[in-house]
Design a protein around this motif. Sequence first.
Motif, PDB file in Angstrom:
ATOM      1  N   ILE A  55      19.027 -11.112 -35.415  1.00 56.61           N
ATOM      2  CA  ILE A  55      20.338 -11.161 -34.773  1.00 56.61           C
ATOM      3  C   ILE A  55      20.970 -12.497 -35.101  1.00 56.61           C
ATOM      4  O   ILE A  55      20.272 -13.480 -35.367  1.00 56.61           O
ATOM      5  CB  ILE A  55      20.261 -10.977 -33.234  1.00 56.61           C
ATOM      6  CG1 ILE A  55      19.432 -12.074 -32.591  1.00 56.61           C
ATOM      7  CG2 ILE A  55      19.748  -9.613 -32.880  1.00 56.61           C
ATOM      8  CD1 ILE A  55      19.584 -12.148 -31.096  1.00 56.61           C
ATOM      9  N   ARG A  56      22.255 -12.522 -35.105  1.00 57.29           N
ATOM     10  CA  ARG A  56      22.996 -13.751 -35.333  1.00 57.29           C
ATOM     11  C   ARG A  56      23.807 -14.007 -34.079  1.00 57.29           C
ATOM     12  O   ARG A  56      24.487 -13.118 -33.589  1.00 57.29           O
ATOM     13  CB  ARG A  56      23.914 -13.577 -36.528  1.00 57.29           C
ATOM     14  CG  ARG A  56      24.158 -14.839 -37.278  1.00 57.29           C
ATOM     15  CD  ARG A  56      25.007 -14.587 -38.471  1.00 57.29           C
ATOM     16  NE  ARG A  56      24.146 -14.192 -39.589  1.00 57.29           N
ATOM     17  CZ  ARG A  56      24.595 -13.861 -40.762  1.00 57.29           C
ATOM     18  NH1 ARG A  56      25.882 -13.824 -40.988  1.00 57.29           N
ATOM     19  NH2 ARG A  56      23.766 -13.546 -41.728  1.00 57.29           N
ATOM     20  N   LEU A  57      23.712 -15.198 -33.579  1.00 57.17           N
ATOM     21  CA  LEU A  57      24.404 -15.556 -32.347  1.00 57.17           C
ATOM     22  C   LEU A  57      25.425 -16.636 -32.657  1.00 57.17           C
ATOM     23  O   LEU A  57      25.077 -17.706 -33.142  1.00 57.17           O
ATOM     24  CB  LEU A  57      23.383 -16.060 -31.323  1.00 57.17           C
ATOM     25  CG  LEU A  57      23.832 -16.311 -29.912  1.00 57.17           C
ATOM     26  CD1 LEU A  57      24.410 -15.051 -29.282  1.00 57.17           C
ATOM     27  CD2 LEU A  57      22.668 -16.804 -29.076  1.00 57.17           C
ATOM     28  N   ASN A  58      26.678 -16.346 -32.382  1.00 60.87           N
ATOM     29  CA  ASN A  58      27.749 -17.309 -32.626  1.00 60.87           C
ATOM     30  C   ASN A  58      27.848 -18.233 -31.418  1.00 60.87           C
ATOM     31  O   ASN A  58      28.239 -17.810 -30.337  1.00 60.87           O
ATOM     32  CB  ASN A  58      29.071 -16.577 -32.866  1.00 60.87           C
ATOM     33  CG  ASN A  58      30.200 -17.526 -33.188  1.00 60.87           C
ATOM     34  OD1 ASN A  58      30.050 -18.746 -33.151  1.00 60.87           O
ATOM     35  ND2 ASN A  58      31.342 -16.963 -33.507  1.00 60.87           N
ATOM     36  N   LEU A  59      27.493 -19.482 -31.604  1.00 64.56           N
ATOM     37  CA  LEU A  59      27.526 -20.453 -30.516  1.00 64.56           C
ATOM     38  C   LEU A  59      28.816 -21.267 -30.503  1.00 64.56           C
ATOM     39  O   LEU A  59      29.004 -22.105 -29.622  1.00 64.56           O
ATOM     40  CB  LEU A  59      26.321 -21.395 -30.615  1.00 64.56           C
ATOM     41  CG  LEU A  59      24.962 -20.723 -30.491  1.00 64.56           C
ATOM     42  CD1 LEU A  59      23.851 -21.747 -30.688  1.00 64.56           C
ATOM     43  CD2 LEU A  59      24.821 -20.039 -29.153  1.00 64.56           C
ATOM     44  N   GLN A  60      29.681 -21.001 -31.443  1.00 64.36           N
ATOM     45  CA  GLN A  60      30.946 -21.728 -31.504  1.00 64.36           C
ATOM     46  C   GLN A  60      31.747 -21.451 -30.237  1.00 64.36           C
ATOM     47  O   GLN A  60      31.962 -20.306 -29.845  1.00 64.36           O
ATOM     48  CB  GLN A  60      31.747 -21.297 -32.719  1.00 64.36           C
ATOM     49  CG  GLN A  60      33.008 -22.095 -32.929  1.00 64.36           C
ATOM     50  CD  GLN A  60      33.710 -21.675 -34.214  1.00 64.36           C
ATOM     51  OE1 GLN A  60      33.349 -20.704 -34.845  1.00 64.36           O
ATOM     52  NE2 GLN A  60      34.712 -22.433 -34.586  1.00 64.36           N
ATOM     53  N   GLY A  61      32.135 -22.508 -29.563  1.00 61.26           N
ATOM     54  CA  GLY A  61      32.909 -22.377 -28.342  1.00 61.26           C
ATOM     55  C   GLY A  61      32.076 -22.152 -27.093  1.00 61.26           C
ATOM     56  O   GLY A  61      32.612 -22.089 -25.992  1.00 61.26           O
ATOM     57  N   ALA A  62      30.763 -22.004 -27.257  1.00 59.15           N
ATOM     58  CA  ALA A  62      29.891 -21.815 -26.094  1.00 59.15           C
ATOM     59  C   ALA A  62      29.719 -23.147 -25.360  1.00 59.15           C
ATOM     60  O   ALA A  62      29.782 -24.218 -25.969  1.00 59.15           O
ATOM     61  CB  ALA A  62      28.529 -21.275 -26.523  1.00 59.15           C
ATOM     62  N   LYS A  63      29.483 -23.058 -24.076  1.00 61.94           N
ATOM     63  CA  LYS A  63      29.222 -24.264 -23.290  1.00 61.94           C
ATOM     64  C   LYS A  63      27.941 -24.924 -23.796  1.00 61.94           C
ATOM     65  O   LYS A  63      27.022 -24.235 -24.242  1.00 61.94           O
ATOM     66  CB  LYS A  63      29.039 -23.911 -21.811  1.00 61.94           C
ATOM     67  CG  LYS A  63      30.248 -23.323 -21.152  1.00 61.94           C
ATOM     68  CD  LYS A  63      29.928 -23.034 -19.700  1.00 61.94           C
ATOM     69  CE  LYS A  63      30.425 -21.663 -19.327  1.00 61.94           C
ATOM     70  NZ  LYS A  63      30.038 -21.277 -17.987  1.00 61.94           N
ATOM     71  N   VAL A  69      20.277 -23.227 -24.084  1.00 61.05           N
ATOM     72  CA  VAL A  69      19.446 -22.079 -23.701  1.00 61.05           C
ATOM     73  C   VAL A  69      19.180 -21.193 -24.917  1.00 61.05           C
ATOM     74  O   VAL A  69      18.039 -20.775 -25.160  1.00 61.05           O
ATOM     75  CB  VAL A  69      20.110 -21.266 -22.562  1.00 61.05           C
ATOM     76  CG1 VAL A  69      19.409 -19.933 -22.356  1.00 61.05           C
ATOM     77  CG2 VAL A  69      20.120 -22.070 -21.272  1.00 61.05           C
ATOM     78  N   ALA A  70      20.216 -20.899 -25.699  1.00 63.27           N
ATOM     79  CA  ALA A  70      20.057 -20.052 -26.883  1.00 63.27           C
ATOM     80  C   ALA A  70      19.086 -20.670 -27.883  1.00 63.27           C
ATOM     81  O   ALA A  70      18.205 -19.984 -28.417  1.00 63.27           O
ATOM     82  CB  ALA A  70      21.414 -19.800 -27.531  1.00 63.27           C
TER      83      ALA A  70
END
Length: 94
Positions: A55-63, A69-70
């Motif tokens: 899976i790919r998780l886009n962390l851009q803009g995440a707190k 955590v991710a």
Amino acid sequence: VADALGFTTSFYSALEVGKKAPAPNTVTLLADYFDFDASANRLFHSAAAESIEQIRLNLQGAKPQAQEVALSLARRFDSLDDATLKELRAILND
């Protein structure tokens, strides 16, 4: 099929041979196109979910806390025991 669903032939071919994993909305589009009955639809969605190896998780803009955590989960993912996985599922399925 590719033309009918608005896919490029190369994308559809990659799905067919397993070079690309379908996104959930792609699975739904395919199931609708083939007009599966309820049972076949569940099996199709289940098989697609089981075929996902990455899976790919886009962390851009995440707190920042969400990013931490991710990344922590990604680092420890392979070593999580069954009890911890069960706890995480319970938390995330609330």
